[in-house]
Design an enzyme around this catalytic site. Structure first.
Site, PDB file in Angstrom:
ATOM      1  N   ASN A   8      13.136   0.999   8.689  1.00 22.32           N
ATOM      2  CA  ASN A   8      12.000   1.340   7.822  1.00 22.32           C
ATOM      3  C   ASN A   8      12.156   2.803   7.371  1.00 22.32           C
ATOM      4  OD1 ASN A   8       9.435   2.473   7.117  1.00 22.32           O
ATOM      5  ND2 ASN A   8       8.421   0.679   7.979  1.00 22.32           N
ATOM      6  N   HIS A  11       9.236   7.080   6.160  1.00 19.03           N
ATOM      7  CA  HIS A  11       8.976   8.492   6.471  1.00 19.03           C
ATOM      8  C   HIS A  11       9.990   9.457   5.871  1.00 19.03           C
ATOM      9  CE1 HIS A  11       5.401   7.369   8.307  1.00 19.03           C
ATOM     10  NE2 HIS A  11       5.982   6.630   9.241  1.00 19.03           N
ATOM     11  N   HIS A  44       7.112   0.083   3.081  1.00 23.68           N
ATOM     12  CA  HIS A  44       5.699  -0.288   2.946  1.00 23.68           C
ATOM     13  C   HIS A  44       5.109   0.470   1.762  1.00 23.68           C
ATOM     14  CE1 HIS A  44       1.514  -0.485   5.171  1.00 23.68           C
ATOM     15  NE2 HIS A  44       1.472  -1.007   3.966  1.00 23.68           N
ATOM     16  N   ARG A  46       2.059   1.417   0.307  1.00 26.07           N
ATOM     17  CA  ARG A  46       0.630   1.430   0.636  1.00 26.07           C
ATOM     18  C   ARG A  46      -0.198   1.590  -0.618  1.00 26.07           C
ATOM     19  NH1 ARG A  46      -0.306   2.416   6.473  1.00 26.07           N
ATOM     20  NH2 ARG A  46      -2.490   2.513   5.863  1.00 26.07           N
ATOM     21  N   ARG A  50       1.065   6.838  -0.219  1.00 26.15           N
ATOM     22  CA  ARG A  50       1.244   8.108   0.501  1.00 26.15           C
ATOM     23  C   ARG A  50       2.701   8.375   0.873  1.00 26.15           C
ATOM     24  NH1 ARG A  50      -1.453   6.464   6.246  1.00 26.15           N
ATOM     25  NH2 ARG A  50      -3.165   5.923   4.883  1.00 26.15           N
ATOM     26  N   GLU A  71       6.840  -4.508   2.870  1.00 28.28           N
ATOM     27  CA  GLU A  71       5.563  -4.551   3.604  1.00 28.28           C
ATOM     28  C   GLU A  71       4.439  -4.279   2.642  1.00 28.28           C
ATOM     29  OE1 GLU A  71       4.960  -1.962   6.901  1.00 28.28           O
ATOM     30  OE2 GLU A  71       6.817  -2.613   7.812  1.00 28.28           O
ATOM     31  N   THR A 102      -0.094   1.565  10.524  1.00 32.28           N
ATOM     32  CA  THR A 102      -0.708   0.238  10.626  1.00 32.28           C
ATOM     33  C   THR A 102      -1.144   0.008  12.070  1.00 32.28           C
ATOM     34  OG1 THR A 102       0.894  -0.379   8.946  1.00 32.28           O
ATOM     35  CG2 THR A 102      -0.374  -2.160   9.921  1.00 32.28           C
ATOM     36  N   GLU A 152       5.810 -11.192  12.715  1.00 33.02           N
ATOM     37  CA  GLU A 152       6.304  -9.952  13.301  1.00 33.02           C
ATOM     38  C   GLU A 152       5.268  -9.512  14.325  1.00 33.02           C
ATOM     39  OE1 GLU A 152       8.241  -7.037  10.897  1.00 33.02           O
ATOM     40  OE2 GLU A 152       7.486  -5.391  12.119  1.00 33.02           O
ATOM     41  N   HIS A 195       6.976  -1.752  15.597  1.00 34.79           N
ATOM     42  CA  HIS A 195       5.974  -0.681  15.631  1.00 34.79           C
ATOM     43  C   HIS A 195       6.093   0.116  16.927  1.00 34.79           C
ATOM     44  CE1 HIS A 195       2.485   1.708  14.648  1.00 34.79           C
ATOM     45  NE2 HIS A 195       2.539   1.175  13.448  1.00 34.79           N
TER      46      HIS A 195
HETATM   47  N1  PXP Z   1       6.696  -3.227  11.256  1.00 35.16           N
HETATM   48  C1  PXP Z   1       5.566  -3.089  10.518  1.00 35.16           C
HETATM   49  C2  PXP Z   1       4.939  -4.327   9.967  1.00 35.16           C
HETATM   50  C3  PXP Z   1       5.020  -1.811  10.257  1.00 35.16           C
HETATM   51  O1  PXP Z   1       3.893  -1.701   9.535  1.00 35.16           O
HETATM   52  C4  PXP Z   1       5.692  -0.675  10.740  1.00 35.16           C
HETATM   53  C5  PXP Z   1       5.171   0.681  10.424  1.00 35.16           C
HETATM   54  O2  PXP Z   1       5.155   0.892   9.061  1.00 35.16           O
HETATM   55  C6  PXP Z   1       6.868  -0.870  11.483  1.00 35.16           C
HETATM   56  C7  PXP Z   1       7.334  -2.148  11.735  1.00 35.16           C
HETATM   57  C8  PXP Z   1       7.669   0.275  11.990  1.00 35.16           C
HETATM   58  O3  PXP Z   1       6.925   1.015  12.902  1.00 35.16           O
HETATM   59  P1  PXP Z   1       7.482   2.423  13.368  1.00 35.16           P
HETATM   60  O4  PXP Z   1       7.526   3.285  12.157  1.00 35.16           O
HETATM   61  O5  PXP Z   1       6.485   2.864  14.385  1.00 35.16           O
HETATM   62  O6  PXP Z   1       8.846   2.179  13.960  1.00 35.16           O
END
Ligand code: PXP
Length: 248
Positions: A8, A11, A44, A46, A50, A71, A102, A152, A195
């Site tokens: 992901n 960030h 994602h 949003r 952001r 996402e 999330t 998930e 997550h």
């Molecule tokens: N899976 C989903 C559905 C999420 O919303 C997120 C966070 O955006 C993640 C995985 C990844 O989480 P993390 O950034 O804490 O590794």
């Protein structure tokens, strides 16, 4: 039994947006992660944009050669973007403007009627549909009833409990994840998890044979500040492989 790693890259966009301009480029991060061993990229979009922006999603779809997991909240705006973009998969997540990330899973059980048309529209367009839910039986059964392809499992509560040394809660959350993965797989759902995962928790959860994909962002991007993104992805893959190797 392969275990895929979805990276992901939200960030990277968070850092870019902190300054404005175009750098660091999340698409460059996605390409580097793929070269280092990521099986797919998650982003994602949003409602408040952001981190990831619309043009990032379009560029990811056009420029990466691995599956894009988009996402999104189950809103008509996001469904429209998904239908235009046609990502490999859409992961439906709950979204609140005030949250930092999330925080909870989607209430698939409580929102069956509202989610039905979204799941149907995405599936009809040939997009795989994933629901980001807590590992609770009612949520998993609702996901199956809705016709989702994937669940998930939200690992945030387990990871937080581990990180904060709340061992009794960590163990209760872990039991729910183990049972949830077995139930979901038994119902014919593909099982992913994500997550809050880091090297240690990813290694542990990799030992669950029903789980075929981990989606990891914050830890990987943070760690890459110190170690570099390719190295971090390589270390994560090694942690996952160690966990997977314990399956008899
Ligand atoms: N899976 C989903 C559905 C999420 O919303 C997120 C966070 O955006 C993640 C995985 C990844 O989480 P993390 O950034 O804490 O590794």
């Amino acid at each position: 039994m392969t275990l895929r790693l979805g990276v992901n890259i939200d960030h990277v966009a968070t850092v870019r947006n902190a300054r404005g301009g175009l750098l660091p480029d999340p698409v460059r991060a996605a390409k580097l992660a793929i070269v280092a061993g990521a099986d797919g990229i998650t982003a994602h979009l949003r409602e408040d944009r952001r981190h990831i922006r619309d043009e990032d999603i379009a560029r990811l779809k056009a420029e990466i050669d691995k599956p894009l997991n988009f996402e999104m909240a189950a809103t008509s705006e996001m469904v429209g973007i998904a239908l235009k973009t046609k990502p490999h998969a859409c992961c439906l997540v709950p979204e609140k403007r005030s949250e930092r990330t999330t925080e909870g899973g989607l209430d698939a059980a409580g929102q069956q009627t509202a989610l039905k048309s979204t799941v149907h529209a995405l599936k009809h367009a040939g997009i795989r549909v994933s629901l980001f839910i807590a590992a609770q039986p009612a949520q998993i059964e609702a996901a199956a009833a809705l016709g989702a392809d994937i669940v998930e499992i939200h690992t945030g509560a387990w990871c937080d409990a581990l990180a904060e040394g709340r061992t009794a809660q960590a163990s209760a959350e872990w039991k729910q994840i183990v049972a949830g993965a077995a139930l979901a797989s038994g119902l014919g759902l593909e099982v992913h998890a994500g997550h809050g995962l880091d090297y240690a928790s990813a290694e542990e959860i990799a030992a669950l044979p029903q789980i075929v994909e981990l989606n990891i962002g914050h830890f990987l991007i943070g760690e890459s500040i110190f170690e570099g993104l390719p190295e971090t992805v390589t270390f994560m893959r090694a942690a996952m492989a160690r966990g997977r190797a314990t399956i008899k």
